[in-house]
Design a protein around this motif. Structure first.
Motif, PDB file in Angstrom:
ATOM      1  N   ASN A 210       0.832  -1.199   0.000  1.00 23.22           N
ATOM      2  CA  ASN A 210       0.000   0.000   0.000  1.00 23.22           C
ATOM      3  C   ASN A 210       0.868   1.250   0.000  1.00 23.22           C
ATOM      4  N   ARG A 211       0.414   2.260  -0.714  1.00 24.22           N
ATOM      5  CA  ARG A 211       1.135   3.538  -0.781  1.00 24.22           C
ATOM      6  C   ARG A 211       0.228   4.656  -0.284  1.00 24.22           C
ATOM      7  N   ILE A 212       0.800   5.595   0.462  1.00 22.22           N
ATOM      8  CA  ILE A 212       0.038   6.736   0.977  1.00 22.22           C
ATOM      9  C   ILE A 212       0.488   7.998   0.243  1.00 22.22           C
ATOM     10  N   ARG A 213      -0.484   8.771  -0.216  1.00 24.85           N
ATOM     11  CA  ARG A 213      -0.191  10.008  -0.948  1.00 24.85           C
ATOM     12  C   ARG A 213      -0.900  11.178  -0.258  1.00 24.85           C
ATOM     13  N   LEU A 214      -0.180  12.275  -0.082  1.00 21.25           N
ATOM     14  CA  LEU A 214      -0.744  13.481   0.511  1.00 21.25           C
ATOM     15  C   LEU A 214      -1.025  14.512  -0.572  1.00 21.25           C
ATOM     16  N   ASP A 215      -2.177  15.164  -0.463  1.00 23.95           N
ATOM     17  CA  ASP A 215      -2.550  16.234  -1.393  1.00 23.95           C
ATOM     18  C   ASP A 215      -3.197  17.343  -0.561  1.00 23.95           C
ATOM     19  N   ILE A 216      -2.390  18.311  -0.156  1.00 21.46           N
ATOM     20  CA  ILE A 216      -2.840  19.330   0.789  1.00 21.46           C
ATOM     21  C   ILE A 216      -2.866  20.691   0.108  1.00 21.46           C
ATOM     22  N   ALA A 217      -3.994  21.375   0.208  1.00 28.71           N
ATOM     23  CA  ALA A 217      -4.120  22.711  -0.369  1.00 28.71           C
ATOM     24  C   ALA A 217      -3.283  23.699   0.445  1.00 28.71           C
ATOM     25  N   PRO A 218      -2.729  24.721  -0.186  1.00 26.98           N
ATOM     26  CA  PRO A 218      -1.906  25.698   0.537  1.00 26.98           C
ATOM     27  C   PRO A 218      -2.756  26.642   1.377  1.00 26.98           C
ATOM     28  N   ALA A 219      -2.126  27.220   2.390  1.00 26.11           N
ATOM     29  CA  ALA A 219      -2.724  28.292   3.207  1.00 26.11           C
ATOM     30  C   ALA A 219      -4.046  27.894   3.849  1.00 26.11           C
ATOM     31  N   LEU A 220      -4.105  26.676   4.409  1.00 26.32           N
ATOM     32  CA  LEU A 220      -5.326  26.261   5.100  1.00 26.32           C
ATOM     33  C   LEU A 220      -5.408  26.932   6.466  1.00 26.32           C
TER      34      LEU A 220
ATOM     35  N   VAL B  37      -6.970   5.425   7.837  1.00 23.52           N
ATOM     36  CA  VAL B  37      -5.934   4.867   6.970  1.00 23.52           C
ATOM     37  C   VAL B  37      -5.869   3.348   7.122  1.00 23.52           C
ATOM     38  N   LEU B  38      -5.985   2.858   8.346  1.00 24.05           N
ATOM     39  CA  LEU B  38      -5.987   1.418   8.577  1.00 24.05           C
ATOM     40  C   LEU B  38      -7.163   0.750   7.859  1.00 24.05           C
ATOM     41  N   ASN B  39      -8.336   1.375   7.954  1.00 22.89           N
ATOM     42  CA  ASN B  39      -9.509   0.839   7.256  1.00 22.89           C
ATOM     43  C   ASN B  39      -9.278   0.801   5.750  1.00 22.89           C
ATOM     44  N   SER B  40      -8.670   1.880   5.221  1.00 22.82           N
ATOM     45  CA  SER B  40      -8.414   1.942   3.780  1.00 22.82           C
ATOM     46  C   SER B  40      -7.453   0.857   3.339  1.00 22.82           C
ATOM     47  N   CYS B  41      -6.403   0.640   4.128  1.00 20.71           N
ATOM     48  CA  CYS B  41      -5.430  -0.398   3.773  1.00 20.71           C
ATOM     49  C   CYS B  41      -6.060  -1.787   3.833  1.00 20.71           C
ATOM     50  N   GLU B  42      -6.921  -2.020   4.823  1.00 22.07           N
ATOM     51  CA  GLU B  42      -7.600  -3.312   4.923  1.00 22.07           C
ATOM     52  C   GLU B  42      -8.543  -3.531   3.739  1.00 22.07           C
ATOM     53  N   ALA B  43      -9.051  -2.425   3.160  1.00 22.58           N
ATOM     54  CA  ALA B  43      -9.949  -2.542   2.006  1.00 22.58           C
ATOM     55  C   ALA B  43      -9.189  -2.867   0.722  1.00 22.58           C
ATOM     56  N   MET B  44      -7.840  -2.803   0.778  1.00 21.63           N
ATOM     57  CA  MET B  44      -7.008  -3.087  -0.404  1.00 21.63           C
ATOM     58  C   MET B  44      -5.983  -4.165  -0.056  1.00 21.63           C
ATOM     59  N   PRO B  45      -6.411  -5.400   0.199  1.00 23.36           N
ATOM     60  CA  PRO B  45      -5.476  -6.455   0.625  1.00 23.36           C
ATOM     61  C   PRO B  45      -4.406  -6.773  -0.412  1.00 23.36           C
ATOM     62  N   HIS B  46      -4.656  -6.459  -1.676  1.00 22.56           N
ATOM     63  CA  HIS B  46      -3.678  -6.738  -2.738  1.00 22.56           C
ATOM     64  C   HIS B  46      -2.887  -5.500  -3.138  1.00 22.56           C
ATOM     65  N   GLY B  47      -3.016  -4.456  -2.356  1.00 24.26           N
ATOM     66  CA  GLY B  47      -2.241  -3.244  -2.617  1.00 24.26           C
ATOM     67  C   GLY B  47      -3.065  -2.153  -3.275  1.00 24.26           C
ATOM     68  N   GLY B  48      -2.561  -0.934  -3.177  1.00 27.84           N
ATOM     69  CA  GLY B  48      -3.242   0.213  -3.767  1.00 27.84           C
ATOM     70  C   GLY B  48      -2.769   1.491  -3.103  1.00 27.84           C
ATOM     71  N   THR B  49      -3.391   2.595  -3.461  1.00 28.18           N
ATOM     72  CA  THR B  49      -2.992   3.899  -2.960  1.00 28.18           C
ATOM     73  C   THR B  49      -4.055   4.478  -2.048  1.00 28.18           C
ATOM     74  N   VAL B  50      -3.629   4.953  -0.886  1.00 24.40           N
ATOM     75  CA  VAL B  50      -4.484   5.702   0.026  1.00 24.40           C
ATOM     76  C   VAL B  50      -4.143   7.177  -0.150  1.00 24.40           C
ATOM     77  N   THR B  51      -5.119   7.973  -0.506  1.00 31.57           N
ATOM     78  CA  THR B  51      -4.887   9.394  -0.735  1.00 31.57           C
ATOM     79  C   THR B  51      -5.517  10.205   0.392  1.00 31.57           C
ATOM     80  N   ILE B  52      -4.699  11.037   1.029  1.00 32.51           N
ATOM     81  CA  ILE B  52      -5.173  11.926   2.088  1.00 32.51           C
ATOM     82  C   ILE B  52      -5.171  13.345   1.534  1.00 32.51           C
ATOM     83  N   THR B  53      -6.334  13.975   1.498  1.00 26.94           N
ATOM     84  CA  THR B  53      -6.446  15.336   0.974  1.00 26.94           C
ATOM     85  C   THR B  53      -6.936  16.276   2.066  1.00 26.94           C
ATOM     86  N   ALA B  54      -6.586  17.528   1.928  1.00 23.18           N
ATOM     87  CA  ALA B  54      -7.063  18.575   2.841  1.00 23.18           C
ATOM     88  C   ALA B  54      -7.411  19.793   1.998  1.00 23.18           C
ATOM     89  N   ARG B  55      -8.659  20.231   2.092  1.00 25.13           N
ATOM     90  CA  ARG B  55      -9.160  21.346   1.294  1.00 25.13           C
ATOM     91  C   ARG B  55     -10.003  22.262   2.170  1.00 25.13           C
TER      92      ARG B  55
END
Length: 385
Positions: free
Chosen positions: A245-255, A273-291
């Motif tokens: 599993n890979r984690i990706r951050l996507d954060i808007a500036p000046a929050l 994040v733990l729930n997301s990883c468990e939902a992808m037992p064969h791997g995938g990307t977890v994306t965390i965004t802030a807007r």
């Protein structure tokens, strides 16, 4: 030389009347299409709504207003075929302006027939983006309010049970400590005591989760910068997931900052994040965004727009069917095997966010993954008593 005045009134010509009428409708794009869907006429509203001048639009196929995805699906052709069969079509969808900007459009298309022979189509388009967004904001607020009302009743019951359960665990823990200190206790006794103490510790964790769900835990609220919190939490979030599993951050500036308990927010994000990883037992990307988003507050008695920091965790898993998604935040509801989870993870997140005057939005569908959004009020929007 005397000026020659026409005996015909300026608006007596019906064709001129029609042209002036259509051309001066500025908030609707009105166009005539040939039987194949090519544009034959264009009014000023078309330039305002779609961004094309008459010279740029006439001769083009109507598909230029559709998104690339809709074009690939053949939606423009399918739409015209339906109008040929049914005579009229009313609907709405996303369309594209000349500059590439997407907007929500209300569309009416009617077939033009003469002596039963199709001559073309009349198409009327209106930009309803603001109305569409307002409806979505209201729906989000209504859904959030329903969640809050649902948790208030269950939370009162849970709070009482948690305190009673905690008293029992304290008594059990003290008794186990005394047993372990007895000089005659053998190795087997110590082994059994350790097992019992481990079970008591799990019960204590369950109690904390119950209190978090019931919004009865004490929060140490202070200004928290979401970008800074995520940066500090990054190592623990990475350790929580499997190597596939890979984690990706996507954060808007000046929050703007939010007023919350940083430790509890870290725990909530880690839980998601733990729930997301468990939902992808064969791997995938977890994306965390802030807007930063402007939404209607859930209190519909006095609906007001507020600024929220939307912290979202998205996975690429299998998603949840509607009946499961509707119960995902219920305490003790879980689709995991017995012993694999308490079913309090998401309900704990709901309880915590509710204490911070925010709300949670879950978006999921089978085959399309899951997104859990924590909507937390920007600090300048919080009213202190």
């Amino acid at each position: 030389m005397a000026e020659v005045v026409s005996s015909v009134a300026p608006l007596a010509d019906e064709r001129r009347q029609l042209k002036l009428l259509i051309d001066h409708v500025s908030d609707h794009a009105i166009s005539l299409l040939d039987p194949d869907g090519h544009i034959c006429s264009w009014n000023r509203g078309g330039e305002r709504v779609n961004g094309y001048t008459a010279a740029e639009a006439i001769g083009q196929h109507v598909s230029i207003f559709y998104t690339a995805e809709d074009q690939q699906l053949g939606l423009p052709q399918q739409t015209l075929e339906r109008v040929r069969e049914q005579g009229r079509l009313v609907g709405e969808g996303w369309r594209v302006r000349r500059n590439g900007e997407q907007f929500r459009a209300s569309i009416v298309i009617e077939a033009v027939r003469e002596n039963g022979v199709l001559q073309g189509f009349v198409k009327v388009t209106q930009d309803i983006t603001e109305r569409y967004q307002a409806q979505r904001l209201l729906q989000d607020a209504q859904r959030a309010r329903q969640h809050l009302q649902q948790f208030e009743g269950v939370g009162r019951l849970t709070r009482g049970l948690a305190h009673e359960f905690n008293n029992l665990l304290t008594t059990i823990g003290n008794a186990l400590d005394l047993v372990a200190l007895r000089p005659m206790a053998d190795a087997r006794t110590h082994e059994l005591v350790e097992l019992a103490q481990a079970a008591a510790d799990r019960g204590s964790l369950l109690t904390r989760q119950l209190l978090a769900f019931s919004a009865d835990q004490t929060l140490v609220r202070e200004p928290v910068s979401v970008p800074q919190l995520l940066e500090e939490a990054w190592p623990s979030l990475q350790r929580a997931c499997a190597p596939s599993n890979r984690i990706r951050l996507d954060i808007a500036p000046a929050l703007p900052s939010i007023s919350t308990d940083g430790v509890q927010l870290h725990s909530a994000v880690l839980n998601l994040v733990l729930n997301s990883c468990e939902a992808m037992p064969h791997g995938g990307t977890v994306t965390i965004t802030a807007r930063l988003e402007e939404l209607l507050a859930p209190d519909l008695a006095h609906p007001t727009r507020r600024r929220y920091v939307a912290l979202a965790v998205t996975d690429e898993g299998g998603g949840m069917p509607p009946e499961v998604a509707a119960r995902a935040s219920e305490p003790f509801f879980t689709t995991k095997e017995v012993g694999k989870g308490s079913g309090l993870g998401l309900s704990q997140v709901f309880g915590f966010v509710s204490q911070c005057n925010g709300f949670v939005d879950v978006q999921t569908a089978p085959g399309h993954g899951t997104t859990v959004r924590l909507l937390l009020p920007a600090i300048e929007e919080i009213e202190y008593a």
